[in-house]
Write an enzyme that holds these catalytic residues in place. Structure first.
Site, PDB file in Angstrom:
ATOM      1  NE  ARG A 168      55.302 -20.005  -5.401  1.00 19.71           N
ATOM      2  CZ  ARG A 168      54.626 -20.411  -4.408  1.00 19.71           C
ATOM      3  NH1 ARG A 168      54.953 -21.492  -4.758  1.00 19.71           N
ATOM      4  NH2 ARG A 168      54.085 -19.817  -3.428  1.00 19.71           N
TER       5      ARG A 168
ATOM      6  NE  ARG B 222      25.837 -19.266 -67.077  1.00 15.92           N
ATOM      7  CZ  ARG B 222      24.354 -19.478 -66.485  1.00 15.92           C
ATOM      8  NH1 ARG B 222      24.402 -19.726 -65.034  1.00 15.92           N
ATOM      9  NH2 ARG B 222      23.531 -20.273 -67.366  1.00 15.92           N
TER      10      ARG B 222
ATOM     11  NE  ARG C 281      33.279 -13.656 -38.798  1.00 13.24           N
ATOM     12  CZ  ARG C 281      33.415 -12.237 -39.619  1.00 13.24           C
ATOM     13  NH1 ARG C 281      33.025 -12.490 -40.852  1.00 13.24           N
ATOM     14  NH2 ARG C 281      33.313 -11.088 -39.791  1.00 13.24           N
TER      15      ARG C 281
ATOM     16  CE1 TYR D 262      44.977 -15.172   3.190  1.00 18.80           C
ATOM     17  CE2 TYR D 262      46.027 -17.071   1.986  1.00 18.80           C
ATOM     18  CZ  TYR D 262      45.715 -15.624   3.098  1.00 18.80           C
ATOM     19  OH  TYR D 262      46.899 -16.104   3.989  1.00 18.80           O
ATOM     20  N   GLY D 263      42.506 -13.470  -3.432  1.00 16.45           N
ATOM     21  CA  GLY D 263      42.466 -13.304  -4.358  1.00 16.45           C
ATOM     22  C   GLY D 263      42.789 -14.445  -4.833  1.00 16.45           C
TER      23      GLY D 263
ATOM     24  CG  ASN E 242      18.374 -24.708 -51.871  1.00 12.41           C
ATOM     25  OD1 ASN E 242      19.772 -24.378 -52.339  1.00 12.41           O
ATOM     26  ND2 ASN E 242      18.057 -25.771 -52.198  1.00 12.41           N
TER      27      ASN E 242
ATOM     28  CB  ALA F  82      49.021  -6.326  -2.881  1.00 13.60           C
ATOM     29  N   GLY F  83      49.885  -9.332  -3.902  1.00 13.10           N
ATOM     30  CA  GLY F  83      51.249 -10.043  -3.975  1.00 13.10           C
ATOM     31  C   GLY F  83      51.355 -10.243  -5.881  1.00 13.10           C
TER      32      GLY F  83
HETATM   33  C1  UD1 Z   1      49.931 -17.410   3.858  1.00  9.52           C
HETATM   34  C2  UD1 Z   1      49.681 -17.713   4.738  1.00  9.52           C
HETATM   35  C3  UD1 Z   1      49.715 -19.338   5.622  1.00  9.52           C
HETATM   36  C4  UD1 Z   1      48.890 -19.965   4.912  1.00  9.52           C
HETATM   37  C5  UD1 Z   1      49.423 -20.059   3.639  1.00  9.52           C
HETATM   38  C6  UD1 Z   1      47.741 -20.514   2.952  1.00  9.52           C
HETATM   39  C7  UD1 Z   1      50.747 -15.649   6.799  1.00  9.52           C
HETATM   40  C8  UD1 Z   1      51.989 -15.445   7.817  1.00  9.52           C
HETATM   41  N1  UD1 Z   1      50.660 -16.999   6.181  1.00  9.52           N
HETATM   42  O1  UD1 Z   1      50.865 -17.849   3.414  1.00  9.52           O
HETATM   43  O2  UD1 Z   1      49.719 -19.757   6.964  1.00  9.52           O
HETATM   44  O3  UD1 Z   1      49.109 -21.069   5.150  1.00  9.52           O
HETATM   45  O4  UD1 Z   1      48.862 -18.360   3.379  1.00  9.52           O
HETATM   46  O5  UD1 Z   1      47.525 -20.196   1.566  1.00  9.52           O
HETATM   47  O6  UD1 Z   1      49.344 -15.134   6.217  1.00  9.52           O
HETATM   48  N2  UD1 Z   1      48.908 -10.692  -0.023  1.00  9.52           N
HETATM   49  C9  UD1 Z   1      48.690  -8.816  -0.026  1.00  9.52           C
HETATM   50  N3  UD1 Z   1      50.000  -8.669   0.193  1.00  9.52           N
HETATM   51  C10 UD1 Z   1      51.434  -8.978   1.300  1.00  9.52           C
HETATM   52  C11 UD1 Z   1      51.543 -10.119   1.160  1.00  9.52           C
HETATM   53  C12 UD1 Z   1      50.496 -10.805   0.870  1.00  9.52           C
HETATM   54  O7  UD1 Z   1      48.064  -8.712  -0.260  1.00  9.52           O
HETATM   55  O8  UD1 Z   1      52.163  -8.182   1.272  1.00  9.52           O
HETATM   56  C13 UD1 Z   1      48.429 -11.702  -0.477  1.00  9.52           C
HETATM   57  C14 UD1 Z   1      48.198 -12.441  -1.660  1.00  9.52           C
HETATM   58  O9  UD1 Z   1      48.784 -12.154  -3.204  1.00  9.52           O
HETATM   59  C15 UD1 Z   1      47.974 -13.392  -1.680  1.00  9.52           C
HETATM   60  C16 UD1 Z   1      47.887 -13.985   0.087  1.00  9.52           C
HETATM   61  O10 UD1 Z   1      48.011 -12.130   0.793  1.00  9.52           O
HETATM   62  O11 UD1 Z   1      46.382 -13.581  -1.978  1.00  9.52           O
HETATM   63  C17 UD1 Z   1      48.700 -14.545   0.699  1.00  9.52           C
HETATM   64  O12 UD1 Z   1      50.000 -14.383   0.565  1.00  9.52           O
HETATM   65  P1  UD1 Z   1      50.922 -15.703   0.571  1.00  9.52           P
HETATM   66  O13 UD1 Z   1      52.375 -14.649   0.380  1.00  9.52           O
HETATM   67  O14 UD1 Z   1      50.825 -16.739  -0.672  1.00  9.52           O
HETATM   68  O15 UD1 Z   1      51.575 -15.908   2.416  1.00  9.52           O
HETATM   69  P2  UD1 Z   1      51.307 -17.749   2.230  1.00  9.52           P
HETATM   70  O16 UD1 Z   1      53.006 -17.495   2.205  1.00  9.52           O
HETATM   71  O17 UD1 Z   1      51.010 -18.409   1.398  1.00  9.52           O
HETATM   72 MG    MG Z   2      50.334 -17.915  -0.870  1.00  7.34          MG
END
Ligand code: UD1
Ligand code: MG
Length: 452
Positions: A14, A437, A330, A99-100, A374, A9-10
């Protein structure tokens, strides 16, 4: 029983992109799709993806059997994200959290985590990093048991010095996760609900958290910016290249070889530098690909030579064919055995029969060529009237002289011959010679112009 939860969901601030982070590609495939594909290797499971930023496009751009999406409309932390899935989780399942944006996690690593949860109630994937900055640190007690995770922003100097970090991947019994999630608070430096706080709750409840390390640190690297994306891309490509070389493929430079899809090949295949293979590509035995070629959804038979700078798409090539240099095949091109396509030739929706040749500077589209044909240099099939496409049918052993326009629909029957420079608008019967031609006129005693 396995329930897999993927956090996606993040925002990925960056990446500085309009595209949601998890849709950015590695090897031509979205980050999230890598995770979904790997999770498929663990066998039967429920698969839940938590989406938020760009949810609608994420939902349409990834796929997996039995995939469910759960919305997290506000991103209040990783713990909050998993809380959204609570009603979907089964008490007696092992819940695996991924994590996605960590695309290269290996199925073997995940399987060993899931396996641990039959002996222990919880497994956590951790890794030792020379530079642990940014990650949650793993706190262990005097018996070396994992007792908590402290996030970078909440850590004291002693904790910051810890090099063992949380990768984010964990496996835990469903009932326990459901017990602990509602207890999370957001009383911390980031004001977020941290999933990582469940480790301290496990410790409180006397639950052992089994720490596991991945085979390679690269498996757990996340993509947060374009630089990390490029690093993981190179790592992925190099790993794939190494496997192919071990299987007997010659890559003149494994650092300049890119596969974005499914690639397979026979023995004694040689691939020169800067070649890109996309979609589904299959090469037979003794295939040679010269530098700078792009093959997208292509099947090549045995003993095929693709010369430099050729571009092949949705094309099927049988045995002993030669293509290029500078050929563009193609979609819908089929080359039968021993066919030859030379330089600056473009084909589309065209079958080239056994032993037939189009050697130089031609466009052949919507056509079928018999055997032993040919096609002379500069032959063009005029297949398009601005609205509709028409077919050109060429029989066996037809000879088309250079600089000929074949105005489709038109048929050249077996053994027909076309004089150079012709514009062919009418069918040519078997064994006929067609010349269309203007007749040559020679004017004798022609006075050359003089400079004024
Ligand atoms: C998180 C971990 C940290 C770990 C690191 C590894 C926590 C609190 N911290 O930190 O210990 O070392 O990952 O990479 O878990 N996401 C959601 N919804 C939210 C927040 C995040 O779906 O509300 C998803 C993000 O899209 C991402 C993952 O969770 O895929 C991790 O979130 P991110 O914000 O990157 O966590 P970090 O601060 O890196
Ligand atoms: Mg992260």
């Amino acid at each position: 029983m396995l329930d897999i939860v993927v956090l996606a969901a993040g925002k990925g601030t960056r990446m500085k992109s309009d595209l949601p982070k998890v849709l950015h590609p590695i090897a031509g495939k979205p980050l999230l799709q890598h995770v979904l594909d790997t999770s498929q290797k663990l066998g039967e499971s429920e698969l839940i993806v938590v989406v938020g930023h760009g949810a609608e496009s994420v939902k349409t751009r990834v796929a997996a059997p039995k995939l469910k999406f759960v919305d997290q409309t506000e991103q209040l932390g990783t713990g909050h994200a998993v809380q959204q899935t609570l009603t979907h989780l089964r008490d007696d399942a092992v819940v695996l959290i991924l994590y996605g944006d960590v695309p290269l996690i290996a199925a073997d690593t995940l399987q060993s985590m899931v396996d641990q949860v039959t002996h222990f109630d919880m497994a956590l994937l951790t890794v030792l990093l020379a530079d642990p900055t940014g990650y949650g640190r793993i706190l262990r007690n005097a018996e070396n048991h994992i007792v908590a995770i402290v996030e970078q922003k909440d850590a004291n100097p002693a904790q910051l010095a810890i090099q063992e970090v949380n990768t984010g991947v964990m496996a835990v019994k469903g009932a326990l996760l459901k017990r602990w999630l509602p207890e999370l608070s957001n009383d911390n430096a980031q004001g977020e609900y941290y999933l990582t706080d469940i480790i301290a709750l496990a410790s409180r409840d006397g639950i052992t958290v089994k720490g596991i390390h991945p085979a390679s640190e690269l498996e757990v690297l996340g993509v947060n910016n374009r630089r990390q994306q490029a690093e993981l891309e190179r790592y992925y490509q190099k790993t794939n290249a190494d496997q192919l070389m071990e299987a007997g493929v010659t890559l003149l430079d494994p650092y300049r070889f890119d596969v974005r899809g499914e690639f397979q090949c026979g023995h004694d295949v040689i691939i020169d530098v800067n070649c890109v293979f996309e979609g589904t590509v299959s090469l037979g035995n003794n295939v040679v690909i010269e530098p700078n070629c792009i093959l997208r959804n292509v099947t090549l038979g045995d003993n095929v030579l693709v010369k430099a700078n050729s571009h092949l798409e949705d094309t099927r090539v049988e045995n002993n064919c030669e293509i290029g240099p500078y050929a563009r095949l193609r979609p819908g091109t089929v080359l039968k055995d021993n066919a030859k396509i030379g330089n600056f030739v473009e084909t589309k929706k065209t079958t080239v029969g056994v032993g037939s040749k189009i050697n130089h500077l031609s466009y052949v589209g919507d056509a079928s060529l018999g055997e032993g044909v040919n096609i002379g240099a500069g032959t063009i099939t005029c297949n398009y009237d601005g609205v509709n496409k028409f077919k050109t049918t060429i029989g066996n052993r037809v000879f088309v002289g250079s600089n000929t326009a074949l105005v489709a629909p038109v048929t050249l029957a077996d053994d027909a011959t076309i004089g150079a420079g012709s514009i062919i608008t009418k069918d040519v019967e078997a064994q006929e010679l067609a010349i269309a031609r203007a007749k040559q006129r020679n004017i004798t005693g022609w006075a050359k112009p003089t400079k004024k």
